[in-house]
Write an enzyme that holds these catalytic residues in place. Structure first.
Site, mmCIF file in Angstrom:
data_model
loop_
_atom_site.group_PDB
_atom_site.id
_atom_site.type_symbol
_atom_site.label_atom_id
_atom_site.label_comp_id
_atom_site.label_asym_id
_atom_site.label_seq_id
_atom_site.Cartn_x
_atom_site.Cartn_y
_atom_site.Cartn_z
ATOM 1 N N TYR A 225 3.274 6.224 11.515
ATOM 2 C CA TYR A 225 3.580 4.871 11.998
ATOM 3 C C TYR A 225 4.483 4.045 11.085
ATOM 4 O O TYR A 225 4.787 2.914 11.410
ATOM 5 C CB TYR A 225 2.274 4.090 12.267
ATOM 6 C CG TYR A 225 1.323 4.019 11.081
ATOM 7 C CD1 TYR A 225 1.536 3.121 10.029
ATOM 8 C CD2 TYR A 225 0.213 4.839 11.018
ATOM 9 C CE1 TYR A 225 0.677 3.053 8.953
ATOM 10 C CE2 TYR A 225 -0.662 4.783 9.933
ATOM 11 C CZ TYR A 225 -0.419 3.889 8.913
ATOM 12 O OH TYR A 225 -1.278 3.828 7.841
ATOM 13 N N HIS B 83 -3.852 4.560 4.212
ATOM 14 C CA HIS B 83 -4.942 3.571 4.238
ATOM 15 C C HIS B 83 -6.174 4.146 3.527
ATOM 16 O O HIS B 83 -6.764 3.511 2.657
ATOM 17 C CB HIS B 83 -5.269 3.213 5.692
ATOM 18 C CG HIS B 83 -6.505 2.402 5.830
ATOM 19 N ND1 HIS B 83 -6.585 1.096 5.424
ATOM 20 C CD2 HIS B 83 -7.740 2.728 6.284
ATOM 21 C CE1 HIS B 83 -7.810 0.645 5.641
ATOM 22 N NE2 HIS B 83 -8.525 1.620 6.148
ATOM 23 N N ARG C 194 0.874 -1.189 0.000
ATOM 24 C CA ARG C 194 0.000 0.000 0.000
ATOM 25 C C ARG C 194 0.903 1.228 0.000
ATOM 26 O O ARG C 194 1.424 1.622 1.036
ATOM 27 C CB ARG C 194 -0.876 -0.034 1.258
ATOM 28 C CG ARG C 194 -2.098 0.887 1.187
ATOM 29 C CD ARG C 194 -2.689 1.101 2.564
ATOM 30 N NE ARG C 194 -1.872 1.999 3.333
ATOM 31 C CZ ARG C 194 -1.719 1.962 4.665
ATOM 32 N NH1 ARG C 194 -2.327 1.052 5.375
ATOM 33 N NH2 ARG C 194 -0.939 2.841 5.282
HETATM 34 C C1 LIG Z 1 -14.571 -5.953 11.804
HETATM 35 C C2 LIG Z 1 -13.751 -4.687 11.650
HETATM 36 N N1 LIG Z 1 -12.748 -4.430 12.501
HETATM 37 C C3 LIG Z 1 -12.022 -3.315 12.361
HETATM 38 C C4 LIG Z 1 -12.286 -2.428 11.352
HETATM 39 C C5 LIG Z 1 -11.447 -1.163 11.180
HETATM 40 N N2 LIG Z 1 -10.620 -1.311 9.978
HETATM 41 C C6 LIG Z 1 -10.949 -0.688 8.820
HETATM 42 S S1 LIG Z 1 -9.876 -1.040 7.588
HETATM 43 C C7 LIG Z 1 -8.938 -2.003 8.600
HETATM 44 C C8 LIG Z 1 -7.690 -2.672 8.102
HETATM 45 C C9 LIG Z 1 -7.930 -3.544 6.939
HETATM 46 O O1 LIG Z 1 -6.704 -4.075 6.522
HETATM 47 P P1 LIG Z 1 -6.616 -5.142 5.397
HETATM 48 O O2 LIG Z 1 -7.631 -6.213 5.593
HETATM 49 O O3 LIG Z 1 -5.200 -5.581 5.339
HETATM 50 O O4 LIG Z 1 -7.026 -4.357 4.070
HETATM 51 P P2 LIG Z 1 -6.394 -3.042 3.445
HETATM 52 O O5 LIG Z 1 -7.226 -1.898 3.948
HETATM 53 O O6 LIG Z 1 -4.967 -2.948 3.842
HETATM 54 O O7 LIG Z 1 -6.571 -3.207 1.972
HETATM 55 C C10 LIG Z 1 -9.477 -2.056 9.887
HETATM 56 C C11 LIG Z 1 -8.892 -2.807 11.010
HETATM 57 C C12 LIG Z 1 -13.359 -2.733 10.485
HETATM 58 N N3 LIG Z 1 -13.673 -1.938 9.446
HETATM 59 N N4 LIG Z 1 -14.050 -3.874 10.623
#
Ligand SMILES: Cc1ncc(C[n+]2csc(CCOP(=O)(O)OP(=O)(O)O)c2C)c(N)n1
Length: 369
Positions: free
Chosen positions: A274, A265, A261
């Protein structure tokens, strides 16, 4: 050329854009379409982040650096196949033919939006393009995708389901339930994990102790493949092989596409707080778009003039679409109460009346109070 890369990363194009094994069967037209698809995501991301910074849209989640994973996998899909996306697969919907104006309207959430602004920005969906809406709750799309795959199998249909996820999603209970069910019932699903190394501020080494996320698949009796996620041909090849297999009734596959990425985010995040920028610079050198461009140039399919023309064409299309979309008014207030239930529930009817009183106090009658 079967992809069997559980303990190493499968690659077709190396970082210099040279082939390290035979290339998949894709016509020059398809190779150019793939390149254009990746460029569209890149330019759109840049533009939309700019709009967010100017306060013209509220939120945006970019796919910068992950274009090869998105487009390579989407190229493997047939029109009857379904996408159950996470946050970063909007480019796949566009690539499958969704109109740019409808796409940008979704981000603005105005009356041009096919869903009347009911979803968060970047949570695109289209029934006609077989792209479901993401709920924003990490990994909830995975059991849904498996359910759709089970239905496809039960009804003897040929559609395959692509269930997308990030690395963070592999730590969830929904991931376990989905892969377990898919493995047991040989469901025609391809799990496509964009391992971009970060789940917001959580780095991969704090997410899991396994070396490759693809190894997790073996616990469910599912083949796990690890591909270079910045190599669009590798992403395509692995996805096509997995989709063909699923279509023939040979069950699910888990693909881990190792990528990065490059940006934040979302526009609500500041990764400088971070992570070390030197890591970002190192990954920028592995740019998936540049890699494919070098390959196309070596095949005499691309040159500098074509690049310049394509940049202008895409930038003009985006600009034109934004101008149109920005002129649309917000959705009508009444639409707030539509589309959740087939028949409006009593409390929605009451809320609608209350809102109407606030918006049109002149219509208040003595009878009501
Ligand atoms: C069940 C849940 N827990 C926490 C969150 C908060 N949250 C939003 S995006 C994210 C990280 C997602 O990371 P990843 O699955 O690696 O996907 P990326 O965004 O890096 O593509 C989190 C923890 C959420 N949306 N849903």
């Amino acid at each position: 050329m079967a992809v069997r890369a559980e303990f190493q990363i499968f690659q077709i194009l190396n970082e210099e854009g040279n082939t390290v094994r035979g290339i998949p069967e894709l016509s020059p037209d398809r190779l150019l379409a793939v390149y254009q698809g990746m460029k569209t995501i890149r330019l759109l991301d840049e533009k939309m982040i700019g709009l967010q910074r100017q306060g013209r849209i509220g939120f945006y989640g970019a796919s910068t650096g992950e274009e090869a994973a998105v487009i390579g996998s989407a190229e493997a899909l047939k029109p009857e196949d379904w996408i159950f996306p996470a946050l970063r697969q909007g480019g796949a919907l566009l690539y499958r033919g969704f109109h740019l104006k409808d796409f940008i309207s979704q981000v603005f959430g105005n009356s041009g939006d096919l869903h009347k602004g009911h979803q968060m920005p970047c949570h695109y969906s289209s029934r006609s393009f077989h792209h479901t809406a993401w709920s924003s709750c990490i990994a909830t799309q995975l059991p849904h995708a498996v359910g759709a795959g089970y239905a496809s199998k039960y009804l003897n249909e040929t559609s395959v389901i692509f269930a997308y996820l990030g690395d963070g999603a592999t730590s969830t209970a929904d991931f376990h339930a989905a892969l377990n069910f898919a493995g047991v019932f040989r469901v025609p699903v391809v799990f496509f994990c964009q391992n971009n190394q970060w789940a917001i501020s959580v780095p991969l080494e704090k997410q899991t102790a396994v070396k490759f996320l693809s190894l997790k698949a073996s616990a469910y009796g599912i083949p796990g493949i690890c591909v270079d996620g910045n190599d669009v041909l590798a992403c395509y090849h692995a996805s096509k092989e997995a989709a063909d297999k699923a279509r023939k009734g040979a069950g699910p596959t888990f693909i881990e596409a190792v990528t990065f990425r490059v940006g934040a985010h979302t526009t609500s995040d500041d990764p400088k707080l971070y992570r070390d920028e030197s890591m970002v610079e190192a990954w920028k050198k592995r740019d998936p778009i540049l890699r494919m461009r070098k390959f196309l140039e070596s095949e005499k399919l691309w040159n500098q003039k074509m690049e310049k023309d394509l940049d202008k064409k895409i930038a003009d299309e985006i600009q034109d679409a934004i101008e149109k979309v920005e002129s649309f008014p917000p959705p009508e207030v009444e639409t707030l109460f539509e589309d959740t239930f087939l028949k409006k529930s009593w409390n929605l009817i009451e809320q609608e009346k209350d809102l109407n009183c606030i918006l049109h106090p002149e219509q208040l009658t003595a009878n009501r109070f």
